[in-house]
Design an enzyme around this catalytic site. Structure first.
Site, PDB file in Angstrom:
ATOM      1  N   GLY A  11      21.391  56.915 -40.232  1.00  0.00           N
ATOM      2  CA  GLY A  11      20.628  58.163 -40.313  1.00  0.00           C
ATOM      3  C   GLY A  11      21.470  59.423 -40.352  1.00  0.00           C
ATOM      4  O   GLY A  11      20.972  60.509 -40.062  1.00  0.00           O
ATOM      5  N   MET A  89      17.014  50.868 -47.322  1.00  0.00           N
ATOM      6  CA  MET A  89      17.523  49.735 -48.095  1.00  0.00           C
ATOM      7  C   MET A  89      16.390  48.814 -48.582  1.00  0.00           C
ATOM      8  O   MET A  89      16.412  47.606 -48.334  1.00  0.00           O
ATOM      9  CB  MET A  89      18.522  48.946 -47.249  1.00  0.00           C
ATOM     10  CG  MET A  89      19.740  49.755 -46.881  1.00  0.00           C
ATOM     11  SD  MET A  89      20.579  50.387 -48.349  1.00  0.00           S
ATOM     12  CE  MET A  89      22.056  51.059 -47.630  1.00  0.00           C
ATOM     13  N   ILE A  92      11.179  50.729 -53.500  1.00  0.00           N
ATOM     14  CA  ILE A  92       9.843  51.331 -53.369  1.00  0.00           C
ATOM     15  C   ILE A  92       8.892  50.599 -54.327  1.00  0.00           C
ATOM     16  O   ILE A  92       9.200  50.424 -55.507  1.00  0.00           O
ATOM     17  CB  ILE A  92       9.910  52.841 -53.716  1.00  0.00           C
ATOM     18  CG1 ILE A  92      10.834  53.583 -52.738  1.00  0.00           C
ATOM     19  CG2 ILE A  92       8.518  53.461 -53.731  1.00  0.00           C
ATOM     20  CD1 ILE A  92      10.340  53.682 -51.318  1.00  0.00           C
ATOM     21  N   ASN A 106      16.374  59.821 -54.039  1.00  0.00           N
ATOM     22  CA  ASN A 106      17.273  58.893 -53.348  1.00  0.00           C
ATOM     23  C   ASN A 106      18.717  59.358 -53.487  1.00  0.00           C
ATOM     24  O   ASN A 106      19.066  60.041 -54.448  1.00  0.00           O
ATOM     25  CB  ASN A 106      17.127  57.492 -53.968  1.00  0.00           C
ATOM     26  CG  ASN A 106      17.967  56.446 -53.249  1.00  0.00           C
ATOM     27  OD1 ASN A 106      18.053  56.438 -52.027  1.00  0.00           O
ATOM     28  ND2 ASN A 106      18.609  55.562 -53.999  1.00  0.00           N
ATOM     29  N   HIS A 108      22.704  57.742 -53.482  1.00  0.00           N
ATOM     30  CA  HIS A 108      23.392  56.459 -53.627  1.00  0.00           C
ATOM     31  C   HIS A 108      24.899  56.694 -53.642  1.00  0.00           C
ATOM     32  O   HIS A 108      25.385  57.624 -54.295  1.00  0.00           O
ATOM     33  CB  HIS A 108      22.940  55.786 -54.933  1.00  0.00           C
ATOM     34  CG  HIS A 108      23.521  54.417 -55.084  1.00  0.00           C
ATOM     35  ND1 HIS A 108      23.038  53.328 -54.380  1.00  0.00           N
ATOM     36  CD2 HIS A 108      24.568  53.970 -55.816  1.00  0.00           C
ATOM     37  CE1 HIS A 108      23.761  52.258 -54.686  1.00  0.00           C
ATOM     38  NE2 HIS A 108      24.695  52.629 -55.556  1.00  0.00           N
TER      39      HIS A 108
HETATM   40  C1  GAR Z   1      24.442  56.414 -47.425  1.00  0.00           C
HETATM   41  O1  GAR Z   1      25.811  56.420 -47.725  1.00  0.00           O
HETATM   42  C2  GAR Z   1      23.615  56.213 -48.670  1.00  0.00           C
HETATM   43  O2  GAR Z   1      24.212  56.734 -49.805  1.00  0.00           O
HETATM   44  C3  GAR Z   1      23.543  54.698 -48.739  1.00  0.00           C
HETATM   45  O3  GAR Z   1      23.380  54.295 -47.428  1.00  0.00           O
HETATM   46  C4  GAR Z   1      24.087  55.182 -46.581  1.00  0.00           C
HETATM   47  C5  GAR Z   1      23.198  55.530 -45.408  1.00  0.00           C
HETATM   48  O4  GAR Z   1      23.920  56.223 -44.440  1.00  0.00           O
HETATM   49  N1  GAR Z   1      22.466  54.283 -49.575  1.00  0.00           N
HETATM   50  C6  GAR Z   1      22.497  53.203 -50.348  1.00  0.00           C
HETATM   51  O5  GAR Z   1      23.433  52.430 -50.405  1.00  0.00           O
HETATM   52  C7  GAR Z   1      21.242  53.004 -51.190  1.00  0.00           C
HETATM   53  N2  GAR Z   1      21.414  51.967 -52.124  1.00  0.00           N
HETATM   54  P1  GAR Z   1      23.164  57.035 -43.294  1.00  0.00           P
HETATM   55  O6  GAR Z   1      22.130  56.080 -42.720  1.00  0.00           O
HETATM   56  O7  GAR Z   1      24.233  57.357 -42.303  1.00  0.00           O
HETATM   57  O8  GAR Z   1      22.545  58.248 -43.926  1.00  0.00           O
END
Ligand code: GAR
EC number: 2.1.2.2
Length: 209
Positions: A11, A89, A92, A106, A108
């Site tokens: 988060g 993760m 949708i 989103n 990524h």
């Molecule tokens: C982030 O780095 C985001 O880009 C990635 O998960 C992490 C969440 O970090 N998202 C993906 O890989 C989506 N496919 P956080 O929970 O510390 O924000």
């Protein structure tokens, strides 16, 4: 504008969005955190930041549609205008996509279309690329395939491991994501046009009459 952030893990992006919205006086507010993992650290952050949060157990529903119907009900209760995915993760499904078409965004950790999916940072290291990055995009039914709103490159350095590279990427994410979300809620991006353009690109020529 009323925003719900969806997260599954730490988060940190959720926290940077909440702080930016408060410190920069956004014309909008993060009114809800939706989490699909009951023990996730994002929930602790929500408590500290005093943002209402709700966690769901998707496995306890008969299918994705039933799970998303419950989430949708909550979003309606909170009169949510925008869904901001921040480390959520899960794909949708049609229920949320239809209700929030063009209003789901989103982030990524790669320069899409390179390395979609759950392990973008690991895959960049395995491929030996010298640059990776961050992409912010609108969400469609695909996996990390919607119209791209912003991208920023991040160097891969000698000796990087997954933690070091993730940290470098997330420093960029924590600045870039609030910038793009602010532009969205100010109405500075024509999301309808972008979604329509994407639909036209993906329409099979034999479907055109
Ligand atoms: C982030 O780095 C985001 O880009 C990635 O998960 C992490 C969440 O970090 N998202 C993906 O890989 C989506 N496919 P956080 O929970 O510390 O924000």
């Amino acid at each position: 504008m009323r925003i719900a952030v969806f997260a599954s893990g730490s988060g940190s992006n959720f926290e940077s969005l909440v702080k930016a919205s408060r410190e920069q006086g956004w014309p909008g507010e993060i009114v809800l955190l939706v989490c699909d993992r009951p023990g996730a650290k994002a929930l602790e952050r929500a408590e500290r930041l005093k943002v209402p949060a709700r966690s769901f157990v998707p496995k306890s529903y008969p299918d994705k549609a039933a799970y998303e119907a419950d989430v949708l009900h909550l979003l309606q209760e909170y009169r949510v205008d925008w869904i901001v995915l921040a480390g959520y993760m899960r794909l949708i499904g049609p229920t949320l996509l239809t209700a929030y078409y063009g209003r789901i965004v989103n982030i990524h950790p790669s320069l899409l279309p390179a390395f979609p999916g759950k392990h973008a940072v690991r895959q960049a290291l395995e491929k030996g690329v010298k640059w990776t990055g961050v992409t912010v995009h609108l969400v469609d039914e695909g996996m990390d395939t919607g119209p791209i709103l912003a991208q920023e490159p991040v160097p891969v350095k000698d000796g990087d491991d997954e933690t070091l590279l993730t940290n470098r990427i997330q420093t960029v994410e924590h600045r870039l994501y609030p910038e793009v979300v602010l532009r969205l809620i100010r109405g500075e991006i024509d999301t309808d046009a972008l979604m329509k353009q994407r639909e036209e690109q993906t329409t099979c020529p034999s479907d055109v009459r």
